[in-house]
Design a protein around this motif. Structure first.
Motif, PDB file in Angstrom:
ATOM      1  N   PRO A 130       0.832  -1.213   0.000  1.00 54.98           N
ATOM      2  CA  PRO A 130       0.000   0.000   0.000  1.00 54.98           C
ATOM      3  C   PRO A 130       0.863   1.258   0.000  1.00 54.98           C
ATOM      4  O   PRO A 130       1.887   1.322   0.686  1.00 54.98           O
ATOM      5  N   ASP A 132       1.600   5.423   0.630  1.00 56.80           N
ATOM      6  CA  ASP A 132       1.281   6.366   1.711  1.00 56.80           C
ATOM      7  C   ASP A 132      -0.086   7.011   1.481  1.00 56.80           C
ATOM      8  O   ASP A 132      -0.833   7.245   2.431  1.00 56.80           O
ATOM      9  N   GLU A 134      -2.689   5.718  -0.076  1.00 59.66           N
ATOM     10  CA  GLU A 134      -3.742   4.749   0.223  1.00 59.66           C
ATOM     11  C   GLU A 134      -3.928   4.587   1.729  1.00 59.66           C
ATOM     12  O   GLU A 134      -5.052   4.454   2.221  1.00 59.66           O
ATOM     13  N   VAL A 135      -2.819   4.609   2.462  1.00 57.65           N
ATOM     14  CA  VAL A 135      -2.883   4.520   3.926  1.00 57.65           C
ATOM     15  C   VAL A 135      -3.632   5.723   4.488  1.00 57.65           C
ATOM     16  O   VAL A 135      -4.491   5.587   5.366  1.00 57.65           O
ATOM     17  N   GLU A 136      -3.335   6.906   3.968  1.00 54.73           N
ATOM     18  CA  GLU A 136      -3.987   8.122   4.467  1.00 54.73           C
ATOM     19  C   GLU A 136      -5.483   8.124   4.149  1.00 54.73           C
ATOM     20  O   GLU A 136      -6.303   8.534   4.986  1.00 54.73           O
ATOM     21  N   TYR A 138      -7.410   5.501   3.814  1.00 56.63           N
ATOM     22  CA  TYR A 138      -8.049   4.538   4.722  1.00 56.63           C
ATOM     23  C   TYR A 138      -8.196   5.142   6.117  1.00 56.63           C
ATOM     24  O   TYR A 138      -9.239   5.008   6.764  1.00 56.63           O
ATOM     25  N   SER A 262      -0.326   4.399  10.996  1.00 55.72           N
ATOM     26  CA  SER A 262       0.033   4.045   9.615  1.00 55.72           C
ATOM     27  C   SER A 262       0.553   2.619   9.475  1.00 55.72           C
ATOM     28  O   SER A 262       0.193   1.918   8.519  1.00 55.72           O
ATOM     29  N   ASP A 263       1.389   2.176  10.401  1.00 57.92           N
ATOM     30  CA  ASP A 263       1.916   0.811  10.291  1.00 57.92           C
ATOM     31  C   ASP A 263       0.800  -0.218  10.401  1.00 57.92           C
ATOM     32  O   ASP A 263       0.780  -1.214   9.670  1.00 57.92           O
ATOM     33  N   ILE A 265      -2.377   0.270   9.662  1.00 52.44           N
ATOM     34  CA  ILE A 265      -3.208   0.349   8.455  1.00 52.44           C
ATOM     35  C   ILE A 265      -2.521  -0.342   7.282  1.00 52.44           C
ATOM     36  O   ILE A 265      -3.140  -1.099   6.534  1.00 52.44           O
ATOM     37  N   ARG A 266      -1.217  -0.080   7.154  1.00 52.77           N
ATOM     38  CA  ARG A 266      -0.474  -0.711   6.055  1.00 52.77           C
ATOM     39  C   ARG A 266      -0.540  -2.242   6.168  1.00 52.77           C
ATOM     40  O   ARG A 266      -0.713  -2.951   5.179  1.00 52.77           O
ATOM     41  N   LEU A 269      -4.104  -3.393   5.136  1.00 55.98           N
ATOM     42  CA  LEU A 269      -4.297  -3.348   3.689  1.00 55.98           C
ATOM     43  C   LEU A 269      -3.493  -4.438   2.994  1.00 55.98           C
ATOM     44  O   LEU A 269      -3.981  -5.097   2.059  1.00 55.98           O
TER      45      LEU A 269
END
Length: 294
Positions: A130, A132, A134-136, A138, A262-263, A265-266, A269
């Motif tokens: 994913p 950055d 896409e992470v944001e 989400y 973020s970690d 979420i990554r 995903l």
């Protein structure tokens, strides 16, 4: 009556389903699901664990059909990791004896597992991580899920009565009271936990790690969150016995923060994308297989 599951005539063991269930529970707990939510969703999790056990069997059979190679050196490395994880060769041999298995059988089981690993590695090799952005996206769409809840870091000591009689309860309470007095007089809490606690956490000095509201039984939860950092609790009675708590830190609830989430979420995903790819293969294999619930 428990249902027996067969894949192409071969029974899926209840141990295999339990293994998948425990993996699911660990995953959801690590990603923020409370113990209460896990209990509420347990029937669905059991169904999902059964499906995953079926999928694992199908993948294992497919990896065997493809004859994916696992070298002795590869197996030696995996065994060495496991020996280290369990605490050395003697502990490893004891574990094999407890499971009534041999090194040869264990290596064969490990080989089948590594074949599946290689199958999945090939399957997902071209899936991009994913970005950055896409992470944001989400994070912004699920911000409420990442709001930081109030948390406590604590250690505890548990003494459980050895029976239901009042005498047993009085003896257990007297023992925890004596431990508490020693701690208040200067004895190290972790040493007392290691020596006396009847909770598995005693081996770790009574450490419970960080926990949020609702993760512990109500009496324990209320005491832990109302205490001051650095205090030792009064004796707390729960369904498990008698506890004392040593509170070492406390974090208040806070707003969601992308840098902190973020970690996670990554990982979510990445797991979802790879899961979709593996799921597609399992669906294809399942359509060709004979699945029985008897």
């Amino acid at each position: 009556m428990q249902t027996t599951v067969k894949v192409n005539g071969q029974v899926i063991s209840r141990e295999a389903i339990q293994f998948e269930l425990e993996r699911l529970v660990r995953f959801y707990a690590e990603h923020g699901m409370s113990q209460e939510e896990i209990r509420e969703q347990l029937p669905d999790l059991v169904k999902k664990a059964t499906d995953q056990a079926i999928g694992a069997k199908l993948l294992m059979d497919e990896a065997a059909r493809l004859d994916l190679q696992v070298t002795d050196e590869d197996l030696d490395g995996e065994v060495a990791k496991i020996v280290d994880q369990v605490g050395g060769e003697e502990a490893f041999q004891r574990a094999l004896q407890q499971q009534n298995t041999s090194v040869k059988v264990f290596r064969e089981q490990l080989k089948r597992g590594r074949r599946v690993d290689k199958l999945i590695e090939q399957l997902v090799a071209d899936i991009a991580d994913p970005t950055d952005a896409e992470v944001e996206i989400y994070f912004n769409e699920h911000k409420d899920e990442f709001t930081k809840g109030e948390r406590v870091l604590a250690q505890h000591i548990l003494i459980s009565p050895d029976g239901d009689t009042q005498v047993s309860k009085d003896e257990a309470r007297a023992k925890i009271a004596a431990i508490r007095e020693r701690v208040l007089a200067g004895k190290d809490f972790a040493d007392e936990a290691a020596a006396h606690s009847m909770c598995p956490s005693g081996k770790e000095g009574g450490s419970l790690g960080w926990f949020s509201r609702g993760m512990m039984v109500p009496e324990f939860d209320e005491a832990a969150f109302s205490m001051k950092v650095g205090d030792v609790s009064d004796i707390i009675e729960t369904q498990f016995g008698y506890h004392i708590i040593y509170k070492t830190d406390h974090e208040p609830a806070g707003e969601a923060d992308l840098s902190q989430a973020s970690d996670k979420i990554r990982d979510l995903l990445r797991h979802a994308r790879r899961g979709e790819r593996v799921g597609a293969l399992v669906s294809e294999l399942r359509d060709k297989a004979k699945i029985e619930f008897v």
